[in-house]
Write a protein that holds these residues in place. Structure first.
Motif, mmCIF file in Angstrom:
data_model
loop_
_atom_site.group_PDB
_atom_site.id
_atom_site.type_symbol
_atom_site.label_atom_id
_atom_site.label_comp_id
_atom_site.label_asym_id
_atom_site.label_seq_id
_atom_site.Cartn_x
_atom_site.Cartn_y
_atom_site.Cartn_z
ATOM 1 N N ARG A 151 127.545 23.708 139.085
ATOM 2 C CA ARG A 151 126.745 23.088 138.023
ATOM 3 C C ARG A 151 126.763 21.576 138.196
ATOM 4 N N ARG B 63 125.265 17.895 137.467
ATOM 5 C CA ARG B 63 124.558 17.219 136.375
ATOM 6 C C ARG B 63 124.613 15.712 136.570
ATOM 7 N N GLN C 148 123.360 14.106 131.328
ATOM 8 C CA GLN C 148 123.198 15.539 131.117
ATOM 9 C C GLN C 148 124.552 16.215 130.884
ATOM 10 N N ALA C 149 125.561 15.771 131.629
ATOM 11 C CA ALA C 149 126.907 16.327 131.459
ATOM 12 C C ALA C 149 127.419 16.039 130.050
ATOM 13 N N GLU D 126 125.595 15.482 127.375
ATOM 14 C CA GLU D 126 124.797 16.283 126.442
ATOM 15 C C GLU D 126 125.325 17.722 126.381
ATOM 16 N N GLU D 127 125.625 18.303 127.536
ATOM 17 C CA GLU D 127 126.154 19.664 127.580
ATOM 18 C C GLU D 127 127.543 19.745 126.944
ATOM 19 N N LYS E 44 127.226 19.770 123.241
ATOM 20 C CA LYS E 44 126.783 21.065 122.709
ATOM 21 C C LYS E 44 127.992 21.956 122.447
ATOM 22 N N ASP E 45 128.956 21.920 123.375
ATOM 23 C CA ASP E 45 130.164 22.733 123.231
ATOM 24 C C ASP E 45 131.133 22.147 122.213
ATOM 25 N N TYR F 19 129.869 19.428 136.977
ATOM 26 C CA TYR F 19 130.226 19.544 135.557
ATOM 27 C C TYR F 19 131.572 20.231 135.370
#
Length: 75
Positions: free
Chosen positions: A5, A7, A11-12, A14-15, A18-19, A52
């Motif tokens: 993965r 990123r 982006q990393a 942002e992900e 989310k978690d 990631y």
């Protein structure tokens, strides 16, 4: 065979948010880890991609080095 993965730092983050919406990790922190060679990265044009999962591994054990500066490569 598992998929890597990759990123961009934003982006990393942002992900990661989310978690864990309350994470204290910042974009500047991720970029510093890249610059110091702690998180392996690959140059793509003007940006850098990071693994990631390597970022998550570092965050689980920040005292262990996950990547090396020699892992930086140009694409």
């Amino acid at each position: 065979m598992s998929t890597v993965r990759m990123r961009f730092p934003a982006q990393a983050l942002e992900e990661l948010r989310k978690d864990d919406p309350a994470t204290p990790v910042t974009l500047n922190m991720i970029r510093t880890l890249i610059r110091r060679g702690i998180i392996p990265s690959v140059q793509v044009g003007r940006g850098r991609l990071i693994n990631y999962d390597a970022l998550l591994a570092y965050l689980e054990r920040p005292t262990e080095e996950i990547g090396r500066a020699s892992c930086r490569e140009r694409v």
